[in-house]
Design an enzyme around this catalytic site. Structure first.
Site, PDB file in Angstrom:
ATOM      1  N   ILE B 103       0.823  -1.202   0.000  1.00 51.22           N
ATOM      2  CA  ILE B 103       0.000   0.000   0.000  1.00 51.22           C
ATOM      3  C   ILE B 103       0.868   1.268   0.000  1.00 51.22           C
ATOM      4  O   ILE B 103       1.942   1.293   0.612  1.00 51.22           O
ATOM      5  CB  ILE B 103      -0.943  -0.064   1.224  1.00 51.22           C
ATOM      6  CG1 ILE B 103      -2.056   0.961   1.118  1.00 51.22           C
ATOM      7  CG2 ILE B 103      -0.178   0.099   2.528  1.00 51.22           C
ATOM      8  CD1 ILE B 103      -3.200   0.656   2.088  1.00 51.22           C
ATOM      9  N   PRO B 140      -0.626 -10.395   5.561  1.00 53.31           N
ATOM     10  CA  PRO B 140      -0.613  -9.303   4.592  1.00 53.31           C
ATOM     11  C   PRO B 140      -1.788  -8.336   4.740  1.00 53.31           C
ATOM     12  O   PRO B 140      -1.624  -7.129   4.514  1.00 53.31           O
ATOM     13  CB  PRO B 140      -0.667 -10.014   3.234  1.00 53.31           C
ATOM     14  CG  PRO B 140      -0.836 -11.453   3.495  1.00 53.31           C
ATOM     15  CD  PRO B 140      -0.567 -11.722   4.921  1.00 53.31           C
ATOM     16  N   VAL B 145       2.636  -2.236   5.649  1.00 49.43           N
ATOM     17  CA  VAL B 145       3.256  -1.966   4.348  1.00 49.43           C
ATOM     18  C   VAL B 145       2.730  -2.897   3.261  1.00 49.43           C
ATOM     19  O   VAL B 145       3.227  -2.881   2.143  1.00 49.43           O
ATOM     20  CB  VAL B 145       4.806  -2.027   4.380  1.00 49.43           C
ATOM     21  CG1 VAL B 145       5.360  -1.038   5.372  1.00 49.43           C
ATOM     22  CG2 VAL B 145       5.306  -3.426   4.674  1.00 49.43           C
ATOM     23  N   GLU B 146       1.740  -3.717   3.591  1.00 49.17           N
ATOM     24  CA  GLU B 146       1.187  -4.592   2.547  1.00 49.17           C
ATOM     25  C   GLU B 146      -0.233  -4.131   2.177  1.00 49.17           C
ATOM     26  O   GLU B 146      -0.397  -3.268   1.342  1.00 49.17           O
ATOM     27  CB  GLU B 146       1.269  -6.053   2.994  1.00 49.17           C
ATOM     28  CG  GLU B 146       2.741  -6.469   3.133  1.00 49.17           C
ATOM     29  CD  GLU B 146       2.967  -7.935   3.365  1.00 49.17           C
ATOM     30  OE1 GLU B 146       3.898  -8.469   2.759  1.00 49.17           O
ATOM     31  OE2 GLU B 146       2.241  -8.558   4.175  1.00 49.17           O
ATOM     32  N   MET B 147      -1.265  -4.662   2.835  1.00 53.15           N
ATOM     33  CA  MET B 147      -2.616  -4.233   2.469  1.00 53.15           C
ATOM     34  C   MET B 147      -3.170  -3.194   3.443  1.00 53.15           C
ATOM     35  O   MET B 147      -4.213  -2.571   3.169  1.00 53.15           O
ATOM     36  CB  MET B 147      -3.535  -5.453   2.351  1.00 53.15           C
ATOM     37  CG  MET B 147      -3.056  -6.372   1.203  1.00 53.15           C
ATOM     38  SD  MET B 147      -3.723  -8.035   1.259  1.00 53.15           S
ATOM     39  CE  MET B 147      -5.185  -7.842   0.270  1.00 53.15           C
TER      40      MET B 147
END
Lengths: 382, 434, 251
Positions: B103, B140, B145-147
């Protein structure tokens, strides 16, 4: 930043470069001086609160309930580490054992707080040659804590100890450390089996270096050294905890492989009057522990190769270590630490490389297995 | 690869990913995303029957729901990142980036592992911090820092607000949306991504002409001199080319100082050792990522150790290793050939191999034969690219170390393990299929 | 073969063989000298003579030209006749029968799992319980590992069993398969090797005798030591004798 950063890889290579090339000229005086210089720093450091990345040590650093509950005035507890049975050949012949010895040194240097000293448990060399012992001394010189040397049969039977003694001093000695009397023995004397057979020094060494030949004599501490031990202990009160280091186990485990000391009972008799006696030995290359009367015994791990458990005679309290995986040269090997407790007992931590460490509490031994049972192996020896 | 170049490449590729996702939304994920047949050469029937959890059986409706969720970017905080953002079917269910971009264009620390055959993984993630595919989903979705979802509750609320999902969850699970069921549905879809049927599988089935002579020699080296088989284990019951375990092969030793880093991790995680979400954050978002399995077990022997990955379809899941630091298969083999990267926690099985250039080529030919038919074309293109690059650019090659004579004084071998004599074992490839 | 006949021959042949081995130990370790071949008597009628592994008992198959295959019925009849002839000549010898129920080690019961581990256990992810020495990498195995090992081992043995019952699959030309003389791998006594084998006039391993049988009664070509078929046959024969103590050199 990336350009200035020195990776572990680089630093490691540089360190090893220094060990293996730069310290060629190291003699005994330099070796011992290195130890003396670091002692002060290490002692100061050990006053710092425990701060290790090994959780097992955090767990063990908890206040010693046995001692405080018993209201013992106690001595200050301390920890020492060991490295044992490196069996170094000349480095042109074998790199595997060099790699392992270097790993052990890295391991004890990563301990925080640092151990009070590092015991080397004997069999630094494989065939007793000067080049082998030199290489061993160079590698051990990298140890940050002071090193206490013990001799093994592989160090001794090429020249009957001449080189080893020239490098490291007398093979049996004692010292006092934080209220504990520490004795280092030379327990691998053998009766003369070589003269009548007209053996060369190399043949004698090769014979002693094998386990399963019927030619060599059994190990012994011997009359002279037992007399020395009695005299050394004469001034030590029976309430003082004793730590005894011997290369061979100071009891009779398996005669055919010389996992054995022939005059073990006589030595045990000398140690009998003491309230707390812990014997730490090398030679057997496996997790091994035993309790005979007042004496707790712990075997040290090797860094070179693991030995299978002998077919008979294994002390009933010993819980075997997992069978080693031959793909991984480090499996079944390692180094370790001993926590000398305030109550005079000593716990042993087997730092098995590539396995989780196993702690053997003295309580397990002195209770004859009733409490604090160490974990069982998933795969015992065949 | 130089850092600056990595970043540039990553950004370019990331833009491409974003573009393709938009396209996918319009056209659907395409045939590569469809559930795969079990009727494939080399398919491990017994193993498959053992790994479907009894509490989450495979049903068509659940798989369809899982597939919809997998390709739905509404599962992320900004509505732009779906699972296939980093696990794109056309890229072997990876993003073909060194490390993944989540993201707000943030890069994580780990290379996206493939979904292909993830059904057979004993643990999930590079460090095995999740025990199941169901449990893995949470990582995640809520990782910043992912979703980037604040919590699993937020994710549930967002999905619940979508009428089609409300109905589908009722149909499949008999109750309202829960995060555990989101996990179950996605896991069920992921369990349909079965990738066998490669030329190698046909060769083992008895078709001697299915793979080249070079690949056959590679299979022999794989079993012998290369020592590959001990960790990348293959047998008909478990034909996955992984031991499902964790080894320090020195990849993160390139840029991690392990001892201080391990102390820092223990300080950060505290006495409890941290929960799964805390570990997830360190693994994806910090330099402590390089500690690998240690973050989960806190055992020194796990420092810098990462899960052994399957070797199937490597030519569509590049780049390689947990940090995506190696660009070609030749680079990865060069890495092993020189005995890994030295560090105090290096696995004792990692030693110099003494492989010649021809032997490395044979090994790559063997690895290429592990490609499933649906990826044959892109794999061939990637092979050609990598081959070309390998003729000129070999950053990991260290022939002296590989041959065990890296100097530490005149005429002295290196201190990092002996190199064995060349093995002259019979070529098992020529002895008929198993 | 009979214990008695082998014992007699051992006394005579032992010293010579040991002397030869002592002089050429490297040769011996790397490559066994070629096996002696039994001279099967020529057929009087242009048929094929089949010999039992004792090197003496033989039966002629009338009308079977060299190189032709026997029918299964012919083969069963030939082996029955060979065995009957052998029994007549050795009225006091017993043909050792094997046990029939076979499987590799059962899968050990999984260690008790705590509640928190239950989810992991469902997919076989659970490592061993507390109270056991641990380490993820070496000698730490999951339930699935045990299942894989057992599956692979049992499949290997099953493959051997299939070959043991199929003469043609191991290169036999006359329809004789191993099971005809050795039902359930009886009287294969793998636990007695290495031992002096009269037919070969040297010390043999089990695989040497399998190859001997393939060359002689089965009338095929000896298999390469690395041949998966030879390995599978060896696996089946050993598996049939599970639990029997090793007793090398026994006759």
């Amino acid at each position: 930043m990336a350009a200035r950063h020195k990776s572990v890889e680089t630093k490691y290579m540089e360190d090893r470069e220094a060990v293996l090339r730069g310290l060629r000229g190291l003699d005994r005086r330099t070796f011992l001086k290195v130890l003396a210089a670091t002692t002060g720093a290490v002692m100061a450091k050990s006053l710092m609160p425990p701060h290790s990345f090994q959780l097992v040590e955090v767990a063990n650093a908890a206040p010693d309930k046995t001692a405080s509950a018993a209201g013992m005035p106690g001595k200050p507890p301390f920890t020492f580490a060991y490295v044992s049975d490196t069996h170094l050949y000349q480095r042109t012949l074998n790199q595997r054992f060099v790699r392992a010895a270097v790993k052990a040194v890295d391991d004890v240097n990563a301990l925080d707080p640092q151990p009070d000293f590092v015991l080397f448990g004997g069999d630094l060399a494989q065939l007793g040659r000067r080049e082998e012992l030199d290489l061993g001394m160079q590698i051990l010189a990298e140890v940050k804590a002071p090193v206490k040397m013990m001799v093994g049969e592989h160090d001794w039977f090429y020249d009957l100890g001449d080189t080893w003694q020239e490098m490291f001093g007398p093979p049996n000695y004692s010292f006092d450390w934080k209220g504990v009397h520490v004795v280092v023995l030379m327990s691998v004397h053998e009766k003369d089996f070589w003269t009548a057979r007209k053996m060369t020094p190399a043949e004698r060494m090769h014979t002693v270096a094998g386990l399963d030949n019927g030619i060599q004599s059994r190990f012994e501490v011997g009359d002279d050294e037992r007399k020395w031990l009695s005299a050394d202990l004469a001034k030590v009160p029976h309430t003082t905890p004793l730590l005894v280091f011997s290369h061979s186990p100071l009891y009779k485990y398996y005669r055919n492989w010389n996992f054995w000391t022939d005059d073990a009972e006589q030595v045990q008799t000398i140690l009998k009057p003491y309230q707390h006696v812990t014997v730490i030995h090398g030679h057997t290359h496996q997790m091994l522990y035993n309790q005979i009367g007042n004496i707790s015994f712990y075997g040290m791990l090797s860094t070179a190769w693991p030995w299978p458990y002998a077919p008979t005679g294994l002390p009933p309290l010993t819980i075997q270590m997992n069978r080693a995986d031959p793909f991984d040269q480090f499996d079944g090997l390692g180094d370790g630490r001993i926590n000398a407790r305030a109550d005079g007992l000593a716990d042993k931590i087997y730092s098995l490389w590539d396995r989780n460490p196993v702690t053997v509490k003295a309580d397990y031994l002195v209770s004859h297995g009733k409490t604090a049972r160490p974990p069982a192996p998933q795969f015992a020896s065949y | 690869m130089k850092p600056a170049r990595t970043l540039l490449l990553s950004l370019l590729a990331a833009t491409a990913v974003v573009a393709s996702v938009t396209l996918v939304a319009a056209q659907g994920p395409g045939p590569l995303a469809d559930p795969k047949s079990e009727n494939q050469a080399g398919f491990p029937t017994d193993l498959y029957s053992w790994v479907i959890p009894p509490d989450n059986p495979q049903t068509p409706a659940k798989i369809a729901l899982g597939k919809a969720l997998f390709f739905d970017d509404r599962l992320s905080a900004d509505g732009k990142i779906s699972c296939d953002h980093c696990h794109a079917p056309a890229k072997g269910f990876t993003d073909q980036l060194p490390t993944s971009m989540g993201i707000r264009a943030q890069f994580g620390q780990r290379n996206a592992p493939t979904i292909l055959n993830a059904v057979f993984n004993v643990t999930q993630f590079w460090d095995g911090r999740a025990p199941t595919l169901e449990a893995q989903v949470q990582g995640p979705v809520t990782n910043p820092v992912e979703m980037g979802m604040k919590s699993t509750d937020d994710a549930v609320a967002k999905i619940k607000a979508i009428p089609e999902y409300q109905k589908q969850f009722q149909d499949v699970f008999g109750h309202d949306v829960t995060f555990a069921d989101i996990g179950r549905a996605i896991a069920s879809y992921e369990r349909t991504q079965l990738a066998f049927d490669s030329p190698f599988d046909k060769f083992i089935g008895g078709d001697q002409s299915a793979i080249s002579d070079s690949a056959k020699r590679g299979w022999s080296i794989f079993n012998g001199k290369g020592r590959c088989m001990s960790c990348h284990g293959w047998n008909p019951t478990q034909p996955l080319f992984t031991d499902q375990k964790f080894h320090n092969i020195g990849v993160s030793a390139h840029n991690a100082n392990f001892v201080p880093l391990a102390r820092k991790a223990l300080d950060t995680l505290g006495k409890s050792g941290g929960g799964e979400q805390e570990i997830d954050k360190l693994a994806i978002g910090t330099d402590m990522s390089g500690l690998g399995r240690f973050l989960v077990t806190k055992q020194p022997h796990d420092i810098g150790a990462f899960r052994t990955m399957s070797l199937r379809n490597l030519l569509v899941t590049q780049p390689y290793f947990h940090d995506g630091s190696q660009v070609t298969l030749w680079d990865t083999i060069d890495h092993y050939n020189k005995g890994g990267v030295q560090n105090p926690y290096l696995d004792g099985g990692i030693v110099p191999l003494g492989l010649s250039e021809a032997e490395e080529d044979d090994l790559v030919a063997f690895l290429a034969s592990l490609t499933s038919p649906e990826y044959a074309q892109p794999a061939k293109e990637e092979y050609d690219l990598q081959f070309k690059r390998s003729r000129t650019d070999r950053p990991q090659r260290d022939t002296a170390a590989a041959n065990g004579d890296k100097g530490h004084g005149p005429g002295l071998a290196g201190p990092f393990g002996d190199i064995g004599p060349a093995q002259t074992s019979e070529n098992p490839a020529l002895l008929g299929g198993d | 073969m009979t214990r008695r006949s082998i014992a007699l021959a051992t006394a005579a042949g032992c010293a010579a063989i040991f002397a030869a081995v002592a002089h050429a130990p490297r040769l011996c370790a790397q490559q066994a000298p070629p096996l002696p071949v039994h001279q099967v008597p020529d057929s009087k009628n242009g048929g094929t003579v089949v010999m039992l592994c004792d090197g003496k008992t033989s039966v002629e198959v009338k009308g079977l030209k060299p190189g032709e295959s026997m029918t299964h019925a012919q083969a069963v009849e030939v082996t029955r006749e060979l065995m009957a002839q052998w029994q007549r000549e050795h009225p006091n010898e017993k043909w050792e029968m094997a046990k029939t129920v076979q499987s590799s080690q059962p899968i050990p019961a999984p260690p008790p799992a705590s509640g928190a581990d239950a989810a992991a256990k469902a997919t076989g992810a659970k490592l061993q319980s507390k109270g056991t020495q641990q380490g993820d990498t070496y000698a730490s195995f999951t339930d699935r590992d045990y299942k894989v090992w057992k599956n692979e081992t049992d499949n290997f043995v099953a493959e051997g069993k299939q070959l043991f019952h199929d003469g043609a699959a191991i290169g036999g030309t006359i329809g004789v398969s191993c099971d005809m003389c050795h039902p359930d791998a009886s009287n294969t006594h793998p636990e007695t090797y290495p031992k002096y084998q009269v037919q070969l006039q040297r010390v043999a391993l089990l695989r040497d005798m399998i190859d001997w049988c393939i060359e002689n009664p089965v009338k095929g070509k000896a298999l390469d030591p690395n041949d998966t078929r030879l390995r599978a046959l060896e696996a089946y024969i050993l598996a049939q004798r599970k639990g029997v103590a090793l007793d090398y050199g026994k006759h």
